[in-house]
Design an enzyme around this catalytic site. Structure first.
Site, PDB file in Angstrom:
ATOM      1  N   GLU A 172       1.265 -29.232 -66.223  1.00 23.63           N
ATOM      2  CA  GLU A 172       0.373 -29.802 -67.548  1.00 23.63           C
ATOM      3  C   GLU A 172      -0.817 -30.906 -66.857  1.00 23.63           C
ATOM      4  OE1 GLU A 172       3.545 -31.714 -70.481  1.00 23.63           O
ATOM      5  OE2 GLU A 172       4.580 -31.366 -68.365  1.00 23.63           O
ATOM      6  N   PRO A 219       1.166 -20.334 -54.726  1.00 23.59           N
ATOM      7  CA  PRO A 219       0.008 -20.275 -55.054  1.00 23.59           C
ATOM      8  C   PRO A 219      -0.305 -19.235 -56.478  1.00 23.59           C
ATOM      9  CG  PRO A 219       0.078 -19.450 -52.980  1.00 23.59           C
ATOM     10  CD  PRO A 219       1.341 -19.781 -53.352  1.00 23.59           C
ATOM     11  N   GLY A 250       3.995 -32.551 -60.013  1.00 19.24           N
ATOM     12  CA  GLY A 250       4.327 -31.665 -61.354  1.00 19.24           C
ATOM     13  C   GLY A 250       2.775 -31.064 -61.642  1.00 19.24           C
ATOM     14  N   THR A 269       1.749 -18.312 -58.750  1.00 22.65           N
ATOM     15  CA  THR A 269       2.277 -18.892 -59.933  1.00 22.65           C
ATOM     16  C   THR A 269       1.548 -20.210 -60.465  1.00 22.65           C
ATOM     17  OG1 THR A 269       4.181 -19.949 -58.854  1.00 22.65           O
ATOM     18  CG2 THR A 269       4.480 -17.756 -60.085  1.00 22.65           C
ATOM     19  N   ARG A 309       2.236 -30.334 -52.432  1.00 20.97           N
ATOM     20  CA  ARG A 309       2.573 -28.949 -51.860  1.00 20.97           C
ATOM     21  C   ARG A 309       2.768 -28.217 -53.044  1.00 20.97           C
ATOM     22  NH1 ARG A 309       4.925 -25.675 -47.900  1.00 20.97           N
ATOM     23  NH2 ARG A 309       6.927 -24.646 -48.512  1.00 20.97           N
TER      24      ARG A 309
END
Lengths: 739, 208, 338
Positions: free
Chosen positions: A706, A633, A703, A635, A629
């Site tokens: 990265e 969108p 996450g 950021t 989720r």
């Protein structure tokens, strides 16, 4: 699917693309970063750092520096107080290096702190630091892998918690293979170089210490300094609402903070240190260089029979820092036989540390280049090779993926990029004097979480305040935590005030491991759920109804403090209050196999290489990503965007050059340590593949900060091969790689 | 040689500035032509460490500051005038985070001596916003296009972007990218920055 | 940064008088003129340069030193003109493309706005062993101390004009155009004005790398006279660098051609990124003059120029890249519409 524009439209399983919560303060210059904090009559500190990498300070010739009007003190090992030693964070402690400065004459790396000058002004402190003369006893340093005397140790031998992962029999897998790849790869030293300089401002008020310092983990810094100065932790506050980029460099506390705080106490005056850009290369951490040997075996139709990966990572003499990326790469593709091994190589260097996707960047680079080499050897499209070896369960322990949208990402990105028009023959897509190459690679990042607390207060006017000592390092944490609070309470987002980056707030996660959103918002959800329960299940939208309920409850506001830990990580809550990493899903090994939790992406790049002069440019890059989720969108897109551009730099520009004889970084500045500039990035396309994952955590987020910088370097190296027929395995790829 | 009476005069004795607010202060013009050897006032030893009284005109306001002669414009703004919008990212003219306008031109305040910025109009990020709180079109465009992440390079980016638009250099994307290449962004918001500059240029010229 | 006295000079003569305190030709001369200050202040912060006196010459821009004027021979460019202004000056863009382009491709827009042309040609090397006082060995900074770059990291170092004492490369761009076009430099000094050929302004390091120019201590560059020519009109500046913008040259070539059909009537070549000083490629010019310009001739000329190259490991690649930069620039200049 279409690429997402900077202002994304509403999309499936995604939150609203609200502008950043703190946008106005950032565009007006009002956002207060650590060194912006006004303090009354500060004394200025300037570091004196070692010119040599190994040896001893024989003596200081300080008369000239001391004689400068305005110099308050010159602190060296000759007059510095003894300092409590706190363990290296990698050993369960705090600090980025266990080397405590100013405790003796020994030099362990170039740029080591050997003195601090304190003066009435910045100009005077800098002048005196330059005029402090140092006599050294010089020894020959080990600079890196190639230096004589570099010692290699097996990671498993020096780190109890590490076990080299594997399954099956690699030799058999290779023997059974119709096609094999056996290649070595190298990734260079890299420094984070956030544009914000490292700084520390320390202010004492009685026996209470306030620290203004850029930090990805204010609780860690607070607790670390408390231990170093033998203070009760509740007497130390770290305030840092805005972080000017971090990328891992501001995670583990460095040794400078306690030095500055002690000076402020000694001189009964606020002390301010803004570390010069060049010194920052040595007194904080970096991404160490790595070497890899990757072996792949496959059947004629492309099914992997073997994956072997041995890594060598550089670390310092004083600490064993490792990233051990094989733990993740081993999960990537279905292979019955996997063998991995991680080694450390010790050198006279400062201790490395986290840098954006620490394990994945080097290890996935090696694997994804090797996969491309295998595709070439099989005469197979590299996307198809990934498809054939896609898996929904861990090849190591059989645990199921909670969700995995890798091939959907490949298909969407390939369609947008126009991959089907690629002529696979190397050198076949020339455009005038420019060689054109297309390449692709997989991006991945594990879903990490750690415990978090949060406090939420709902006012009778329908406004809310959410507090957590999490950090917005540019990721959008203010925005998404505010949006999440609004969503969980059922109120408009513009009614929410968000407070982060302050150790006086409830403890939050480190801004690392891309786990802020998953961790902090999970805690926020617990607090919000309790507030809603107290209101009978929901917050009434009608202000009068809400006011009536508050009257009935006889309260002016409803406040809930909540703590949350990922399943199995409950014992990490104590560690959280102490500012230690732990208790999170980032911890591996032992117990029942946890589900495989990763975000995925696929990246396609075009490179252009001038046939004569060999400049390499990336005119376009397309990435498709699935990260569960997406709370915002807008950021999220920026994170993907920035990550891919970071990856371009990682492939083509970034390298901290080391003088092999002197073990010193020679391009310790951002004119010669090159990162991409605006002109390097004509076109970046981002596709956000919707993905629903109900298992990873209560809010279904993975996450993503990265994710997108993983894989870019391999995609570029693979494109360079396609353009030139030359397989460049060492990064960065520059003109000298191709002449 | 009388020197230019509108010029800013400096001598070893200290600093004497001429600007609207200090017009009555006698100029050191006589000193200027006299050569360094005779530049000291008789009987006074030159002390290069003595603070120099400077007047900086920043965002339309005069700041009178006693400063070390070595003080850069950036440090003068940040540490002495309390204007911390301009950022120190390298202090060596490499990153662009300290970009301000000097008489309308984008310059690096970290490589500008404060003493040399006197008599010129300094505009920093704090001076872009209208007095009624209206954002400059470039500031608004940066918000709209998410043209920043950590925000640290943003004041410098915005000052360059405003110059880019003002100088009419936002005609095409390649020109914008080149003009904006002196402002490093480690978060790499570059394409969004280009989009923001384009938007602001449209606002300014009324043309798409 | 050491403390200094600061004085503003109203004109060139006054500037020279102010600088007439004990001074020497060393890089670290105690008196320095300051214009844009982009190199000087950077090196002062690093404690590499330690002037006791700064003479601010920016007021000179109000007079001739701040102007670009057409002359009967070509163009006179004042030393206080900003790089950004010269880069876009119509006369330079049209009649001297390599001059304008070499400025446009240099540094960043902010630095181009700040830096003045006189200071630009005196830009100091980016050699890290010079720029960082932590290194004990640098003959340019501390004469006689040795050269750490010889066995250190030398990717960006020079391969032409090097000596055993120094391999630091000249970092600028504009000077390549000036040296190629036989520019003259107007100088004001303690003994009055004089004119020197640009090609004689910079000194190769030899055994005195700390003396970078032939300027007499206290002398101030006031203007550059660039003669007009057919080769100046058909000219360009090609810069090969790691990044697309804002990076020092790995190799660069300022090339001007006067063609008679395919045949080279005259050719001017300045090379950058590869040499210790702005490098006039006379051997390559000689090899081309009178020849039909094709790829083979260009390759041969480039080979002739780089035959004398001396490399030190990390910069080995500058031989092929430097050669190909010249070939590419020659072919591009030939293809120009003029």
């Amino acid at each position: 699917m279409q690429p997402v524009p900077p202002v994304p439209p509403p999309m499936e399983n995604m939150g609203k693309p609200d502008p950043r919560y703190e946008a106005r303060s950032k565009v007006t210059g009002r956002a207060r970063y650590a060194a912006d904090e006004p303090v009354s009559n500060p004394a200025w500190a300037f570091l004196v750092t070692s010119a040599i990498a190994k040896g001893k300070v024989r003596r200081f010739l300080a008369d000239e520096a001391k004689g400068i009007p305005g110099v308050l003190a010159i602190i060296t090992h000759e007059n510095a107080p003894k300092r409590e030693k706190v363990a290296f964070f990698g050993d369960g402690g705090y600090v980025s290096t266990s080397l405590v400065p100013l405790q003796g004459p020994d030099i362990h790396h170039a740029g080591q702190i050997i003195g601090v000058v304190l003066a009435d002004s910045y100009e005077t402190a800098r002048e005196a630091a330059h005029r402090l003369r140092v006599e050294y006893e010089v020894a020959e340093p080990v600079a890196g892998f190639r230096s004589p005397g570099a010692q290699t140790v097996e990671l498993a031998a020096v780190k109890k918690s590490h076990k080299d992962v594997g399954v099956g029999d690699i030799d058999k897998g290779l023997a059974d293979a119709a096609v094999t790849v056996d290649a070595e790869y190298f990734t260079p030293t890299q420094h984070h170089n956030p544009i914000e300089l490292f700084s520390t401002t320390a202010v004492w008020n009685g026996d209470e210490l306030t620290i203004y310092e850029p930090s990805q983990f204010v609780y860690s810094l607070k607790n670390c300094v408390a231990r170093q100065l033998a203070l009760p932790p509740e007497k130390v506050h770290v305030i840092n609402p805005y972080v000017g980029g971090a990328f891992g460099s501001k995670g583990a506390p460095t040794q400078r903070t306690a030095l500055v705080a002690a000076l402020a106490r000694q001189f009964n005056r606020p002390v301010k240190l803004v570390v010069a850009r060049d010194q920052g290369f040595f007194i904080t951490t970096y991404r160490a260089e790595t070497r890899h040997r990757v072996r792949l075996g496959a059947t004629p139709d492309g099914k992997l029979t073997a994956y072997g990966h041995e890594g060598w990572e550089l670390t310092s003499m004083v600490d064993n820092y490792d990233v051990a990326g094989t733990e993740n790469t081993a999960e990537m593709y279905a292979s019955p036989n996997v063998w991995t091994k991680v080694n450390l190589v010790k050198a006279d260097r400062n201790t490395p540390g986290f840098m954006r996707s620490p394990p994945e960047v080097p290890y996935m680079y090696a694997l994804e280049c090797a996969m491309d080499e295998l595709a070439v050897a099989l005469n197979m499209d590299p996307v198809e090779l990934r498809r054939i070896n896609d898996t929904m369960k861990s090849p190591i322990n059989g645990a199921a993926y909670t969700s995995r949208s890798l091939m959907k990402c490949y298909d969407e990105a390939a369609a947008q990029f126009g991959w089907s028009r690629r002529d696979p023959r190397p050198g076949s897509m020339r455009d005038g004097e420019w060689l054109v190459g297309w390449g692709c690679a997989t991006a991945t990042y594990p879903t990490n979480m750690m415990p978090s607390a949060a406090r939420v207060r709902l006012g009778g006017d329908g406004s809310a305040r959410v507090q957590v000592a999490a950090h917005d390092v540019g990721t959008g944490a203010y925005t998404v935590i505010g949006q999440a609070t609004a969503e969980f309470l059922g109120i408009p987002a513009d009614k929410v005030v968000v407070e982060l980056g302050d150790s006086r707030l409830p403890p939050g996660p480190v801004a690392g491991g891309s786990m802020t959103t998953a961790s902090a918002c999970s805690a926020v959800k617990v607090a919000c759920d309790r507030i809603r329960e107290r209101l009978g299940g929901s917050v009434p939208a009608d202000p009068k109804a809400l006011a009536g309920m508050f009257e009935k409850l006889k309260v002016g506001s409803l406040e809930e403090y909540a703590e949350w830990a990922p399943p199995g990580g409950e014992k990490g809550l104590a560690a959280l209050h102490e500012g230690r990493m732990g208790g999170g899903s980032a911890e591996r090994g032992g117990g029942t196999p946890k589900p495989a939790m990763f975000a995925f992406g696929a990246e396609f790049v075009e490179v252009r290489i001038h046939s004569r002069t060999k400049e390499i440019r990336v005119p376009r890059i397309t990435g498709a990503f699935a990260g569960g989720r997406i709370l915002n969108p807008r950021t999220a897109r920026s994170q993907y965007l920035g990550g891919m551009i970071w990856g371009i730099g990682s492939a083509l520009h970034e390298a901290t050059e080391i003088d092999e004889k002197r073990a010193r970084y020679v391009n310790a500045n951002i004119a010669e340590y090159l990162i991409p500039v605006n002109a390097d990035v004509p076109l970046v396309e981002i596709i956000m593949v919707p993905e629903v994952d109900t298992q990873v955590n209560p809010i279904g987020v993975k996450g993503i900060g990265e994710l997108s910088n993983v894989g870019t370097a391999a995609a570029i190296a693979n494109a360079v091969y396609h353009a030139t027929g030359k397989r460049i395995r060492d990064l960065p790829i520059r003109p000298e790689s191709l002449v | 040689m009388g020197g230019d009476t509108k010029a800013t005069g400096v001598s070893r004795r200290g600093f004497l500035a001429s600007s609207a607010s200090t017009a009555a202060v006698p100029l050191a013009a006589g000193v200027l032509g006299a050569g360094a050897a005779s530049a000291q006032a008789p009987g006074r030893a030159p002390d290069p460490r003595a603070p120099v009284d400077m007047v900086l005109k920043v965002n339309g306001t005069d700041y009178r500051l006693p400063l070390d002669i070595r003080t850069t414009l950036l440090d003068a703004l940040r540490e002495h005038a309390g204007l911390t919008g301009a950022k120190k990212g390298c202090d060596q003219g490499q990153c662009g985070a300290c970009t301000v306008h000097l008489d309308g031109q984008p310059v690096l305040s970290c490589l500008t001596l404060a003493v040399m910025a006197q008599g010129k109009a300094v505009t920093s990020i704090e001076g872009l916003e209208g007095r009624d709180g209206t954002l400059h079109p470039v500031q608004q465009a940066f918000i709209d296009n998410d043209a920043f992440q950590c925000g640290y390079c943003t004041p410098g980016q915005i000052m360059s972007a405003a110059a880019c638009v003002e100088q009419g250099r936002a005609g095409d994307e390649a020109a914008i990218r080149e003009f904006m290449s002196g402002n490093l962004c480690r978060c790499a918001a570059y394409p969004n920055i280009v989009a923001a500059v384009k938007q602001a240029a449209v606002v300014k010229t009324g043309r798409a | 940064m050491r403390p200094f006295t600061y004085e503003q000079a109203p004109d060139a003569r006054a500037a020279v008088q102010m600088a007439a305190v004990p001074s020497d030709a060393h890089v670290r001369s105690p008196v320095q003129f300051i214009g844009g200050g982009t190199t000087l202040l950077d090196l002062m912060k690093l404690d590499v340069m330690r002037p006791a006196t700064l003479v601010d010459i920016t007021p000179l821009e109000k007079a001739e030193a701040g102007r670009i004027q057409q002359t009967p021979q070509g163009v006179r460019i004042g030393a206080l003109v900003r790089m950004s202004d010269a880069a876009e000056h119509p006369l330079l863009v049209q009649q001297f493309p390599m001059v304008a382009q070499s400025l446009a491709l240099a540094a960043s827009q902010q630095l181009r706005t700040m830096a003045r042309l006189g200071g630009n040609v005196l830009q100091r090397t980016r050699c890290p062993y010079f720029r960082e006082i932590a290194y004990g060995q640098c003959n340019k900074r501390e004469p006689g101390s040795g050269c750490a770059a010889l066995d250190g990291h030398n990717r960006l170092h020079a391969i032409l004009g090097v000596s055993e004492a120094c391999i630091a490369s000249y970092p600028g761009d504009w000077a390549q155009a000036l040296v190629a076009l036989d520019t003259n430099v107007e100088v004001m000094g303690p003994r009055g004005p004089r004119v020197i050929p640009f090609a004689e302004l910079h000194k190769p390091p030899a055994d005195t790398p700390h003396i970078e120019t032939t300027l007499v201590p206290g002398e101030l560059i006031t203007a550059f006279n660039v003669p007009a020519s057919a080769a100046a009109r058909r000219s360009l500046y090609l810069k090969v660098r790691d990044r697309e913008s804002y990076a020092f040259a790995l190799a660069s070539a300022a090339v001007g051609l006067d063609l008679d059909g395919e045949r080279v009537r005259d050719v001017r070549i300045g090379l950058g990124g590869v040499a210790t000083v702005p490098w006039r490629a006379r051997k390559a010019e000689e090899a081309l003059r009178g020849q039909v310009l094709d790829e083979a001739a260009a390759e041969k000329a480039a080979e002739a120029e780089f035959a004398a190259a001396r490399t030190h490991g990390h910069n080995d690649f500058k031989v092929p890249v430097g050669r190909q930069t010249l070939v590419r620039a020659l072919m591009a200049a030939k293809a120009m519409e003029v």
